[in-house]
Scaffold this active site. Structure first.
Site, PDB file in Angstrom:
ATOM      1  N   SER A 192       1.032  -1.368   0.147  1.00  0.00           N
ATOM      2  CA  SER A 192      -0.169  -0.488  -0.494  1.00  0.00           C
ATOM      3  C   SER A 192       0.165   1.158  -0.206  1.00  0.00           C
ATOM      4  O   SER A 192       2.186   1.390   0.319  1.00  0.00           O
ATOM      5  CB  SER A 192      -0.820  -0.014   1.567  1.00  0.00           C
ATOM      6  OG  SER A 192      -1.459   1.431   1.526  1.00  0.00           O
ATOM      7  N   LYS A 201       0.844  -3.790   4.510  1.00  0.00           N
ATOM      8  CA  LYS A 201      -0.395  -4.469   3.863  1.00  0.00           C
ATOM      9  C   LYS A 201       0.739  -5.570   2.808  1.00  0.00           C
ATOM     10  O   LYS A 201       1.634  -5.105   2.185  1.00  0.00           O
ATOM     11  CB  LYS A 201      -1.130  -2.988   2.659  1.00  0.00           C
ATOM     12  CG  LYS A 201      -1.895  -2.529   3.788  1.00  0.00           C
ATOM     13  CD  LYS A 201      -3.472  -3.532   3.725  1.00  0.00           C
ATOM     14  CE  LYS A 201      -3.879  -4.183   3.415  1.00  0.00           C
ATOM     15  NZ  LYS A 201      -4.619  -3.288   2.704  1.00  0.00           N
ATOM     16  N   ASN A 217      -1.743  -7.103  -0.409  1.00  0.00           N
ATOM     17  CA  ASN A 217      -2.546  -7.216  -0.870  1.00  0.00           C
ATOM     18  C   ASN A 217      -2.553  -8.102  -1.882  1.00  0.00           C
ATOM     19  O   ASN A 217      -1.623  -8.324  -2.316  1.00  0.00           O
ATOM     20  CB  ASN A 217      -3.666  -6.491  -1.446  1.00  0.00           C
ATOM     21  CG  ASN A 217      -3.789  -5.203  -0.365  1.00  0.00           C
ATOM     22  OD1 ASN A 217      -4.032  -5.109   0.784  1.00  0.00           O
ATOM     23  ND2 ASN A 217      -3.150  -3.535  -0.324  1.00  0.00           N
ATOM     24  N   ARG A 273     -26.675 -14.355 -44.886  1.00  0.00           N
ATOM     25  CA  ARG A 273     -25.877 -12.475 -44.694  1.00  0.00           C
ATOM     26  C   ARG A 273     -26.861 -12.041 -43.769  1.00  0.00           C
ATOM     27  O   ARG A 273     -27.596 -11.334 -44.485  1.00  0.00           O
ATOM     28  CB  ARG A 273     -25.406 -12.492 -46.647  1.00  0.00           C
ATOM     29  CG  ARG A 273     -24.291 -13.502 -46.767  1.00  0.00           C
ATOM     30  CD  ARG A 273     -23.241 -13.777 -46.462  1.00  0.00           C
ATOM     31  NE  ARG A 273     -22.063 -13.084 -46.099  1.00  0.00           N
ATOM     32  CZ  ARG A 273     -21.376 -12.990 -47.038  1.00  0.00           C
ATOM     33  NH1 ARG A 273     -21.631 -13.277 -48.494  1.00  0.00           N
ATOM     34  NH2 ARG A 273     -20.625 -11.473 -46.744  1.00  0.00           N
TER      35      ARG A 273
END
Length: 455
Positions: A284, A290, A292, A323
């Site tokens: 972080s 952190k 994560n 088509r």
């Protein structure tokens, strides 16, 4: 030109796409496949005398993407609306410049969608090769993890609550079995998918039918490209494309399920798994502690995107007559994104598995969080044999609540309970029933059955 999508971004493209899959869906490769179509068609038609052999040689010689003026192709495509006609014009001009008149035999009997659809199939074949290899790598890693942790106890979760003990290997073996099924699905899909489109304006091969050799030319053309021959034209029958898109949605959904579990098991309060460690990965900008989840986040985000994009292919199926007037182009928009994201999702999944940190000691610790409630089913089933299942259920239910409220082990409360005391069950038996590692069912046996059967 500025990049506007994450798959084109210099910053994000290696996260949201892979270089190998992106190359398959690039302008250069697509144009190269257009030219492979024209080359293979000329060769096949010349072999059956539909066009002169000398013309085929001249056409094949100029079917080199390095000879194409891409700026002109882009400019003309904007004016015409499709790239095939301006490409064919360049090819005809180059061949005629070398030998006047021979270029007129290029693209003989084909239509724009024949070229475009066959090119899409060639791109999908190359993509599926990458996907298949990635699945093989993932299954190998899962097999190793499942075997190594066939007896590593952990808590199964039901409705995000601890349920009963299982082994981590059992969890990985279930994922392994799923990816093996995906590999089988892919093998079943490919024969339906990998076919040419060559039928002319309305798919009837009318332009070369007077030769009496139209089917033979079609077969030879398909052989040149290493593709199969469809049972009939499929210009506006798009089930093949929708099927492979749906498969990619399923496949990446499995990756996302795994990634979702990893994210949950990485929570601070759980801490049973960690994604591979690299310095500063998942850190972080303001909270130094952190770590994560990163790959798992991208996997779940991209898998959700693949599911949304693949849904558009069902709209592309609703095409008018022989088509269509528009739905076909949906494929041009979403297939490159579906394919490049599918491949990189598999690569992210592989990367997580390669360096996955399994915290077995935390798994063991977490089995004790409920003070024995995680084995309440085991106690209930054993005790039920002597006092009745429902009676045992109600007793254990109350004791589990009491254990949580008083922060006491379930075993202590069982030993104090009068009904349990008079049931004839010994203290040793109760302690054995309250051991989570003794109530993993056939986790190990099922794990080994999968890992051994799927070598």
């Amino acid at each position: 030109m500025a990049t506007v999508t994450v798959t084109d971004s210099v910053v994000f493209r290696d996260i949201f796409s892979s270089s190998s899959s992106s190359a398959i869906w690039s302008d250069r490769t697509r144009t190269s496949y257009y030219l492979q179509f024209e080359s293979a068609l000329a060769i096949a038609e010349a072999r059956f005398g539909v066009i002169p052999q000398v013309a085929a040689h001249a056409i094949v010689e100029k079917c080199d993407v390095g000879l194409i003026n891409m700026d002109e192709l882009a400019s003309e495509t904007r004016k015409i609306g499709y790239p095939v006609l301006p490409l064919v014009k360049q090819l005809v001009t180059m061949v005629n410049d070398a030998e006047p008149g021979l270029g007129e035999w290029a693209h003989w009997g084909a239509t724009t969608q024949d070229v475009t659809d066959t090119t899409t199939i060639l791109q999908l074949r190359a993509t599926c090769d990458l996907v298949s290899k990635a699945i093989d790598n993932i299954t190998s890693l899962l097999r190793e993890l499942a075997r190594a942790h066939s007896s590593t106890p952990m808590a199964a979760r039901s409705n995000l609550q601890q349920a009963v003990p299982i082994s981590f290997g059992f969890k990985m073996a279930r994922l392994l079995a799923t990816f093996e099924r995906h590999q089988m699905r892919l093998a079943e899909i490919l024969p339906r998918l990998l076919v040419v489109q060559f039928g002319g304006a309305a798919g009837t091969l009318a332009t070369i039918s007077d030769s009496g050799l139209a089917f033979q030319v079609q077969e030879e053309f398909a052989k040149e490209l290493g593709l199969g021959v469809p049972d009939i034209a499929w210009h506006t029958e798009r089930d093949r494309i929708t099927e492979i898109g749906s498969f990619f949605a399923m496949l990446t959904g499995t990756c996302a399920k795994f990634a979702f579990d990893v994210k949950l098991l990485m929570q601070t309060e759980v801490g049973e798994l960690s994604e591979p460690y690299y310095a500063h990965r998942g850190s972080s900008s303001t909270m130094p502690q952190k770590r994560n989840p990163i790959s798992s986040v991208y996997i779940t985000a991209m898998a959700a995107t693949v599911r949304q994009l693949s849904a558009a292919l069902f709209d592309a199926m609703v095409e008018d007559h022989e088509r269509s007037t528009g739905p076909w182009e949906i494929e041009w928009i979403v297939l490159p994104q579906i394919c490049t994201m599918t491949h990189v999702i598999l690569l992210h999944t592989q990367e997580v598995l390669e360096g996955l940190e399994v915290h077995a000691e935390v798994m063991h610790k977490n089995l004790g969080l409920t003070k024995g409630a995680i084995v309440s089913e085991a106690v209930m089933m054993h005790l039920g044999k002597t006092i009745g299942r429902q009676i045992a259920h109600d007793i254990i239910y109350d004791l589990c609540r009491k254990a949580a409220q008083e922060d006491r082990p379930l075993i202590d409360l069982l030993l104090e309970n009068e009904i349990v005391q008079t049931s004839g069950v010994s203290e040793e038996e109760l302690k054995s029933w309250c051991d989570p590692e003794k109530y993993m069912g056939l986790s190990k046996e099922m794990t080994l059955r999968i890992t051994e059967a799927m070598k």
